[in-house]
Structures are given as C-alpha cells and as structure tokens.
Design an enzyme around this catalytic site. Structure first.
Site, PDB file in Angstrom:
ATOM      1  N   HIS A 113      88.493 -38.266  43.567  1.00 49.86           N
ATOM      2  CA  HIS A 113      88.369 -39.209  44.689  1.00 49.86           C
ATOM      3  C   HIS A 113      87.103 -38.923  45.502  1.00 49.86           C
ATOM      4  O   HIS A 113      87.072 -38.989  46.719  1.00 49.86           O
ATOM      5  CB  HIS A 113      89.620 -39.195  45.554  1.00 49.86           C
TER       6      HIS A 113
ATOM      7  N   THR B 182      85.542 -34.087  41.306  1.00 52.01           N
ATOM      8  CA  THR B 182      86.312 -34.699  42.386  1.00 52.01           C
ATOM      9  C   THR B 182      86.692 -36.128  42.040  1.00 52.01           C
ATOM     10  O   THR B 182      85.877 -37.048  42.161  1.00 52.01           O
ATOM     11  CB  THR B 182      85.484 -34.682  43.699  1.00 52.01           C
TER      12      THR B 182
ATOM     13  N   TRP C  20      85.312 -25.336  50.539  1.00 54.85           N
ATOM     14  CA  TRP C  20      85.295 -25.883  49.174  1.00 54.85           C
ATOM     15  C   TRP C  20      83.871 -25.760  48.630  1.00 54.85           C
ATOM     16  O   TRP C  20      82.913 -26.007  49.364  1.00 54.85           O
ATOM     17  CB  TRP C  20      85.711 -27.355  49.229  1.00 54.85           C
TER      18      TRP C  20
ATOM     19  N   PHE D 262      86.630 -32.884  54.123  1.00 49.99           N
ATOM     20  CA  PHE D 262      87.319 -33.892  54.943  1.00 49.99           C
ATOM     21  C   PHE D 262      87.662 -33.340  56.328  1.00 49.99           C
ATOM     22  O   PHE D 262      87.657 -34.078  57.323  1.00 49.99           O
ATOM     23  CB  PHE D 262      88.592 -34.390  54.238  1.00 49.99           C
ATOM     24  N   GLU D 263      87.934 -32.041  56.381  1.00 46.02           N
ATOM     25  CA  GLU D 263      88.304 -31.415  57.671  1.00 46.02           C
ATOM     26  C   GLU D 263      87.088 -31.160  58.577  1.00 46.02           C
ATOM     27  O   GLU D 263      87.245 -30.739  59.730  1.00 46.02           O
ATOM     28  CB  GLU D 263      89.046 -30.099  57.419  1.00 46.02           C
TER      29      GLU D 263
ATOM     30  N   ARG E 278      69.744 -28.015  45.823  1.00 51.85           N
ATOM     31  CA  ARG E 278      69.614 -28.404  47.232  1.00 51.85           C
ATOM     32  C   ARG E 278      70.155 -27.360  48.201  1.00 51.85           C
ATOM     33  O   ARG E 278      70.251 -27.596  49.391  1.00 51.85           O
ATOM     34  CB  ARG E 278      70.348 -29.739  47.447  1.00 51.85           C
TER      35      ARG E 278
HETATM   36  C1  DLZ Z   1      90.558 -32.227  47.338  1.00 52.43           C
HETATM   37  C2  DLZ Z   1      89.086 -31.977  47.282  1.00 52.43           C
HETATM   38  C3  DLZ Z   1      88.384 -32.229  46.100  1.00 52.43           C
HETATM   39  C4  DLZ Z   1      89.047 -32.727  44.854  1.00 52.43           C
HETATM   40  N1  DLZ Z   1      87.058 -32.001  46.022  1.00 52.43           N
HETATM   41  C5  DLZ Z   1      86.397 -31.527  47.119  1.00 52.43           C
HETATM   42  C6  DLZ Z   1      85.004 -31.280  47.087  1.00 52.43           C
HETATM   43  O1  DLZ Z   1      84.314 -31.452  46.073  1.00 52.43           O
HETATM   44  N2  DLZ Z   1      84.426 -30.809  48.217  1.00 52.43           N
HETATM   45  C7  DLZ Z   1      85.101 -30.601  49.375  1.00 52.43           C
HETATM   46  O2  DLZ Z   1      84.507 -30.176  50.379  1.00 52.43           O
HETATM   47  N3  DLZ Z   1      86.440 -30.821  49.434  1.00 52.43           N
HETATM   48  C8  DLZ Z   1      87.095 -31.271  48.339  1.00 52.43           C
HETATM   49  N4  DLZ Z   1      88.442 -31.491  48.390  1.00 52.43           N
HETATM   50  C9  DLZ Z   1      89.183 -31.113  49.611  1.00 52.43           C
HETATM   51  C10 DLZ Z   1      89.171 -32.190  50.688  1.00 52.43           C
HETATM   52  O3  DLZ Z   1      87.937 -32.210  51.393  1.00 52.43           O
HETATM   53  C11 DLZ Z   1      90.282 -31.879  51.716  1.00 52.43           C
HETATM   54  O4  DLZ Z   1      90.190 -30.539  52.110  1.00 52.43           O
HETATM   55  C12 DLZ Z   1      91.669 -32.130  51.139  1.00 52.43           C
HETATM   56  O5  DLZ Z   1      91.748 -33.434  50.625  1.00 52.43           O
HETATM   57  C13 DLZ Z   1      92.758 -31.922  52.206  1.00 52.43           C
HETATM   58  O6  DLZ Z   1      92.551 -32.829  53.278  1.00 52.43           O
END
Ligand code: DLZ
Length: 169
Positions: A97, A95, A31, A66-67, A136
């Site tokens: 959340h 984002t 991401w 998150f992973e 950064r």
């Molecule tokens: C879903 C999501 C969002 C909205 N924004 C980001 C972000 O800015 N950076 C990032 O690394 N990951 C984002 N993700 C994905 C979540 O980290 C995760 O991959 C999903 O919620 C699935 O678990």
C-alpha cells in the site's frame, strides 16, 4: 529532488542562514532504519555545522512513516521549535500500500504547515527500491537529511511578516 545534476548534500554556506539560537525538532520513522538513521544523522550534522546547538535539537522516533504526522503534530503543538523535520522512507517494492502511505503522509504533513506556525520540512524518501533509497541517504545522490536541514535553516531564517518577503517592484 535528487537528479544526476543535483546532489542532495550540495548547498552554499554563504547564503545559508545561521541556526544560532534556533530550536529544531526531528521526528524519524524506524521503518527502513538503515535509511532513516542515515537521514537523521545527516540532518543533525548539517544543523550543527550551521550553528544550531546540539542541545537545541530534539530527536524523537515513531514506528513508521504514517506516524510522522502525529509526531510532528505533537512537536508543532508544543510551540517549542522553530522548525520540525519529518524523516521517513517508503519503498515501493516492499510496500503493497505504498501509494496510500505516501499520500497520507504528504497530506498530513502538508496540513500541519497550514494549521501551525512552525514549518514542517518534508523528509520522506519514496523510492522504487532499496538501492534508490541508499543513493539518497548518503550515497551517490547525497543525503536528503542534509537537504532537509538546509531547508529548515532557510525557513527559520526568513522574516515572514516583514519587508523581507515583499517585492517593492
Ligand atoms: C506497514 C508499512 C509498510 C508495509 N511499509 C512501510 C514503509 O516502507 N515505510 C514506512 O515508513 N512504514 C511502512 N509501514 C508502516 C506504516 O508507516 C505504519 O507504521 C503502519 O501502517 C501502522 O500505522
């Protein structure tokens, strides 16, 4: 943390431990790839600049920040690495959340540092906008990937059970 007075890429090679014979795992999120690829590449270059063999650096990607917890946990469980660097970027404006992801990743990576014997370095950039992330990841404020690599070198270069960490005073 980057500030106007502290560039993330600045470090003193004279007091930075060598990474010779050290093995490093890097897990990065796909991401925001413009940012995370630059962080990843900065970390790899700084490790190599400080004697880590290219073959001793394992790089794996995960879909989002998150992973990173799962990816870093798998690396820690393998016991193959002297240090693990987790790299991601969460941008508040994009984002909804933001806080949940940042808190989740922070708590998850923190837990790994307690549960396993391998230091996990926190390479998550959390910014209000893309410009701050660019600053950064090789921009005006340096590259957090460099900072993570230097931190990994310090963590791998210390003697945790020996007298090194004990102050006789
Ligand atoms: C879903 C999501 C969002 C909205 N924004 C980001 C972000 O800015 N950076 C990032 O690394 N990951 C984002 N993700 C994905 C979540 O980290 C995760 O991959 C999903 O919620 C699935 O678990």
């Amino acid at each position: 943390m980057a500030t106007e007075l502290h560039n993330l890429s600045d470090y003193d090679p004279a007091v930075t431990p060598s990474g010779k014979n050290k093995r490093v795992g890097i897990v990065y999120a796909e991401w925001n790839p413009e940012i995370t690829y630059a962080l990843r590449d900065g970390a790899i270059k700084t490790l190599i600049d400080n004697d880590v063999n290219k073959e001793d650096i394992t790089v794996a990607s995960v879909p989002g920040s998150f992973e990173l917890i799962y990816g870093a946990a798998q690396m820690a469980k393998s016991k193959r690495y002297d240090s693990i660097i987790a790299i991601g970027c969460v941008i508040r404006g994009d984002t909804p959340h933001f806080d949940y992801i940042c808190e989740g990743v922070t708590a998850g990576l923190s837990r790994l540092n307690v549960e396993y014997d391998t230091p996990v370095i926190f390479g998550l950039i959390t910014t209000n906008n893309l410009q701050q992330a660019r600053e950064r990841s090789g921009g005006r404020l340096g590259n957090k990937g460099d900072e993570c690599a230097v931190t990994a070198l310090h963590m791998m270069g210390r003697e945790w059970q020996g007298s090194d960490t004990h102050n006789e005073d």
